[in-house]
Write an enzyme that holds these catalytic residues in place. Structure first.
Site, PDB file in Angstrom:
ATOM      1  N   SER A  23       0.839  -1.198   0.000  1.00  0.00           N
ATOM      2  CA  SER A  23       0.000   0.000   0.000  1.00  0.00           C
ATOM      3  C   SER A  23       0.881   1.259   0.000  1.00  0.00           C
ATOM      4  O   SER A  23       1.974   1.235   0.574  1.00  0.00           O
ATOM      5  CB  SER A  23      -0.855  -0.041   1.287  1.00  0.00           C
ATOM      6  OG  SER A  23      -2.049   0.659   1.120  1.00  0.00           O
ATOM      7  N   PRO A  24       0.425   2.338  -0.620  1.00  0.00           N
ATOM      8  CA  PRO A  24       1.267   3.543  -0.625  1.00  0.00           C
ATOM      9  C   PRO A  24       1.494   4.061   0.797  1.00  0.00           C
ATOM     10  O   PRO A  24       0.573   4.088   1.601  1.00  0.00           O
ATOM     11  CB  PRO A  24       0.440   4.546  -1.439  1.00  0.00           C
ATOM     12  CG  PRO A  24      -0.956   4.014  -1.442  1.00  0.00           C
ATOM     13  CD  PRO A  24      -0.853   2.533  -1.297  1.00  0.00           C
ATOM     14  N   CYS A  26       3.426   7.333   2.686  1.00  0.00           N
ATOM     15  CA  CYS A  26       4.218   8.565   2.731  1.00  0.00           C
ATOM     16  C   CYS A  26       5.430   8.345   3.625  1.00  0.00           C
ATOM     17  O   CYS A  26       5.299   7.783   4.712  1.00  0.00           O
ATOM     18  CB  CYS A  26       3.414   9.699   3.358  1.00  0.00           C
ATOM     19  SG  CYS A  26       2.077  10.285   2.349  1.00  0.00           S
ATOM     20  N   GLN A 104       1.049   6.571  -6.554  1.00  0.00           N
ATOM     21  CA  GLN A 104      -0.210   7.220  -6.187  1.00  0.00           C
ATOM     22  C   GLN A 104      -0.028   8.730  -6.370  1.00  0.00           C
ATOM     23  O   GLN A 104       0.814   9.337  -5.714  1.00  0.00           O
ATOM     24  CB  GLN A 104      -0.552   6.906  -4.730  1.00  0.00           C
ATOM     25  CG  GLN A 104      -1.928   7.411  -4.338  1.00  0.00           C
ATOM     26  CD  GLN A 104      -2.214   7.193  -2.873  1.00  0.00           C
ATOM     27  OE1 GLN A 104      -1.448   7.642  -2.019  1.00  0.00           O
ATOM     28  NE2 GLN A 104      -3.310   6.528  -2.569  1.00  0.00           N
ATOM     29  N   TYR A 186      -8.126  13.923   1.445  1.00  0.00           N
ATOM     30  CA  TYR A 186      -7.338  14.832   0.598  1.00  0.00           C
ATOM     31  C   TYR A 186      -8.219  15.439  -0.501  1.00  0.00           C
ATOM     32  O   TYR A 186      -9.419  15.195  -0.548  1.00  0.00           O
ATOM     33  CB  TYR A 186      -6.084  14.106   0.071  1.00  0.00           C
ATOM     34  CG  TYR A 186      -5.194  13.704   1.246  1.00  0.00           C
ATOM     35  CD1 TYR A 186      -4.713  14.678   2.130  1.00  0.00           C
ATOM     36  CD2 TYR A 186      -4.909  12.374   1.531  1.00  0.00           C
ATOM     37  CE1 TYR A 186      -3.956  14.337   3.240  1.00  0.00           C
ATOM     38  CE2 TYR A 186      -4.142  12.027   2.645  1.00  0.00           C
ATOM     39  CZ  TYR A 186      -3.672  13.021   3.495  1.00  0.00           C
ATOM     40  OH  TYR A 186      -2.935  12.685   4.597  1.00  0.00           O
ATOM     41  N   ARG A 235      -7.802   5.361  -5.586  1.00  0.00           N
ATOM     42  CA  ARG A 235      -8.130   4.960  -4.212  1.00  0.00           C
ATOM     43  C   ARG A 235      -9.323   5.802  -3.807  1.00  0.00           C
ATOM     44  O   ARG A 235      -9.261   7.039  -3.833  1.00  0.00           O
ATOM     45  CB  ARG A 235      -6.944   5.162  -3.277  1.00  0.00           C
ATOM     46  CG  ARG A 235      -7.282   4.769  -1.845  1.00  0.00           C
ATOM     47  CD  ARG A 235      -6.063   4.710  -0.942  1.00  0.00           C
ATOM     48  NE  ARG A 235      -5.558   3.344  -0.837  1.00  0.00           N
ATOM     49  CZ  ARG A 235      -4.756   2.911   0.135  1.00  0.00           C
ATOM     50  NH1 ARG A 235      -4.336   3.734   1.073  1.00  0.00           N
ATOM     51  NH2 ARG A 235      -4.354   1.654   0.170  1.00  0.00           N
ATOM     52  N   ARG A 342       1.365  -1.391   6.986  1.00  0.00           N
ATOM     53  CA  ARG A 342       2.232  -1.544   8.162  1.00  0.00           C
ATOM     54  C   ARG A 342       2.910  -2.904   8.223  1.00  0.00           C
ATOM     55  O   ARG A 342       4.068  -3.006   8.644  1.00  0.00           O
ATOM     56  CB  ARG A 342       1.424  -1.260   9.436  1.00  0.00           C
ATOM     57  CG  ARG A 342       1.071   0.216   9.551  1.00  0.00           C
ATOM     58  CD  ARG A 342      -0.028   0.473  10.538  1.00  0.00           C
ATOM     59  NE  ARG A 342      -1.312  -0.032  10.070  1.00  0.00           N
ATOM     60  CZ  ARG A 342      -2.458   0.093  10.739  1.00  0.00           C
ATOM     61  NH1 ARG A 342      -2.462   0.704  11.906  1.00  0.00           N
ATOM     62  NH2 ARG A 342      -3.581  -0.375  10.241  1.00  0.00           N
TER      63      ARG A 342
HETATM   64  C1  FMN Z   1       3.478   5.332   7.362  1.00  0.00           C
HETATM   65  C2  FMN Z   1       2.205   5.323   6.579  1.00  0.00           C
HETATM   66  C3  FMN Z   1       2.056   6.165   5.494  1.00  0.00           C
HETATM   67  C4  FMN Z   1       0.887   6.136   4.720  1.00  0.00           C
HETATM   68  N1  FMN Z   1       0.810   6.896   3.572  1.00  0.00           N
HETATM   69  C5  FMN Z   1      -0.223   6.721   2.734  1.00  0.00           C
HETATM   70  C6  FMN Z   1      -0.207   7.280   1.430  1.00  0.00           C
HETATM   71  O1  FMN Z   1       0.776   7.858   0.980  1.00  0.00           O
HETATM   72  N2  FMN Z   1      -1.323   7.124   0.665  1.00  0.00           N
HETATM   73  C7  FMN Z   1      -2.403   6.412   1.088  1.00  0.00           C
HETATM   74  O2  FMN Z   1      -3.396   6.305   0.363  1.00  0.00           O
HETATM   75  N3  FMN Z   1      -2.403   5.816   2.289  1.00  0.00           N
HETATM   76  C8  FMN Z   1      -1.335   5.926   3.103  1.00  0.00           C
HETATM   77  N4  FMN Z   1      -1.302   5.243   4.280  1.00  0.00           N
HETATM   78  C9  FMN Z   1      -2.397   4.308   4.574  1.00  0.00           C
HETATM   79  C10 FMN Z   1      -2.043   2.908   4.080  1.00  0.00           C
HETATM   80  O3  FMN Z   1      -1.790   2.885   2.682  1.00  0.00           O
HETATM   81  C11 FMN Z   1      -3.121   1.889   4.424  1.00  0.00           C
HETATM   82  O4  FMN Z   1      -4.291   2.217   3.719  1.00  0.00           O
HETATM   83  C12 FMN Z   1      -3.419   1.857   5.916  1.00  0.00           C
HETATM   84  O5  FMN Z   1      -2.232   1.894   6.689  1.00  0.00           O
HETATM   85  C13 FMN Z   1      -4.205   0.597   6.299  1.00  0.00           C
HETATM   86  O6  FMN Z   1      -3.465  -0.556   5.923  1.00  0.00           O
HETATM   87  P1  FMN Z   1      -2.624  -1.445   6.995  1.00  0.00           P
HETATM   88  O7  FMN Z   1      -3.603  -1.860   8.070  1.00  0.00           O
HETATM   89  O8  FMN Z   1      -2.140  -2.622   6.173  1.00  0.00           O
HETATM   90  O9  FMN Z   1      -1.526  -0.601   7.534  1.00  0.00           O
HETATM   91  C14 FMN Z   1      -0.166   5.277   5.081  1.00  0.00           C
HETATM   92  C15 FMN Z   1      -0.025   4.455   6.201  1.00  0.00           C
HETATM   93  C16 FMN Z   1       1.131   4.458   6.930  1.00  0.00           C
HETATM   94  C17 FMN Z   1       1.267   3.501   8.103  1.00  0.00           C
END
Ligand code: FMN
Length: 385
Positions: A23-24, A26, A104, A186, A235, A342
């Site tokens: 997943s993307p 930042c 993204q 956003y 997304r 994560r």
């Molecule tokens: C460090 C970090 C940065 C993230 N940056 C983005 C991002 O750039 N774009 C986005 O759509 N979601 C972002 N997310 C959300 C994740 O892509 C994901 O949707 C969210 O963490 C839930 O998934 P998980 O339970 O597998 O962590 C970010 C999450 C984390 C932990």
């Protein structure tokens, strides 16, 4: 039962080798939009060796004021493009088509001009070089946040063009999937949610008006991509989790609208293709303080409903960690692809271990192949229990 998690998936004209996406995420480590050679270099390289079918590069701003923080990645000029090329090219070489890279493209709108999360995540104070933000309406994200400027027609056109230009630059970098960020509060989510969009012109009002900008942007990006082997998607927000916000019914309508047919040139003839090849379904983030019922796969039902009602290729995300659960989501047809965020930071070799747990095989990068279980006596013993 055969393991579906490791089946290939077609995203438009691109085939990814398995159903696992990073997943993307930042990294807040860029410099005026430019990738940091050390941090982004190691980050993308780590993920290049993961054997996820697809690595989505973090939210990447299409214009300077579209960054969330001073550390956000951008793709709006030659300098930002060159910096991404420098870190991406080696990662793509190591990935060697076992892992494909997507990006993204994003604009933070009224959530821009903020501190990095580890600095507090609040809006930037006057002494921290803040900037003027923009949004669908002049309504701040929270009481003490910057009041954004409501975008007029000229501003809307500028932003559409910025997404198209960034998509063109992404294609030059060899990126194979382009995702438009319309979630997490956003800019494009600000247009789609009645909680942030109070406009009375054609970009507001009813659902069709609120969906107009993301649909126009995805169409314009598809037109720019044309017939190239590059997947296009978005997304989107499955729910705002709040009274008066986006509901799953709204999300189904948006996903359907994103499948609008677009004419592109294939060799010498015009062909009609869907504007979006897929949606990734997330939720929340439009205003602070809304409780979200976070649990294993809590957003999977949103993806499932969209897939069932629209037929679009769907990616599920959110608290998908256990490989057996991830495989079940795919095998039961609830989503076509899963994204993990994560879990990949915790364990960038997640697919190696998932394959082992599920009795599937993945190819290791050749210099590391001797540690593949079964490939060398004692390899399995070298891993902590
Ligand atoms: C460090 C970090 C940065 C993230 N940056 C983005 C991002 O750039 N774009 C986005 O759509 N979601 C972002 N997310 C959300 C994740 O892509 C994901 O949707 C969210 O963490 C839930 O998934 P998980 O339970 O597998 O962590 C970010 C999450 C984390 C932990």
């Amino acid at each position: 039962m055969p393991k579906k998690l490791f089946d290939p998936l077609a995203i438009g004209k691109v085939t990814v080798p398995n159903r696992i996406a990073v997943s993307p995420m930042c990294q807040y480590s860029a410099h005026d939009g430019c990738a940091d050679p050390d941090w982004h270099g190691q980050h993308l390289m780590n993920l290049a060796m993961s054997r996820a079918g697809l690595v989505m590069i973090e939210a990447t701003a299409v214009e300077r004021i579209g960054r969330i923080t001073h550390g956000c990645l951008g793709l709006w000029d030659d300098a930002t493009e060159a910096s991404l090329a420098r870190v991406l090219a080696p990662a793509r070489r190591v990935a060697h088509r076992e892992t494909k890279f997507g990006i993204q493209l994003a604009h933070a709108g009224r959530k821009a001009s903020a501190q990095r999360p580890w600095e507090g995540g609040r809006c930037l104070a006057m002494d921290a070089d803040p900037w003027t933000t923009v949004s669908a309406s002049a309504i701040p994200f929270d009481g003490d946040w910057h009041v954004p400027v409501e975008l007029d027609q000229t501003g809307i056109e500028r932003i559409k063009q910025a997404f198209v230009e960034a998509a063109r630059r992404a294609m030059k970098l060899g990126i194979e999937v382009i995702e438009i960020h319309a979630a997490h509060g956003y800019l494009l989510h600000q247009f789609t949610s009645p909680m942030a969009n109070h406009r009375t012109d054609e970009y507001g009002g009813n659902r069709e008006g609120r969906h107009r900008l993301p649909v126009e942007i995805v169409k314009a990006v598809r037109e720019a991509v044309g017939d190239s082997p590059v997947g296009v998607g978005a997304r989107i927000t499955g729910t705002d989790w709040a009274e008066g916000g986006i509901t799953i019914e709204d999300a189904v309508v948006l996903a359907s609208a994103l499948k609008v047919k677009v004419k592109v040139k294939s060799v010498d003839v015009d062909v009609e293709v869907d504007a979006a090849d897929y949606v990734c379904v997330s939720s929340g983030g439009i205003v602070p303080g809304i409780p979200i019922p976070v649990a294993e796969g809590y957003q999977v039902p949103l993806a499932e409903r969209i897939k069932r009602e629209t037929g679009i290729t769907t990616r599920a995300v959110g608290m998908i960690v256990d490989p057996i659960y991830a495989d079940l989501v795919i095998a039961s047809g609830r989503a076509d692809q899963v994204a993990l965020a994560r879990a990949f930071i915790d364990n960038p070799r997640w697919p190696w271990h998932a394959a082992q747990k599920l009795g599937a095989t993945v190819t290791y990068p050749p210099p590391y192949d001797r540690i593949r279980p079964g490939n060398w006596p004692g390899a399995a013993l070298a891993r902590p229990k």
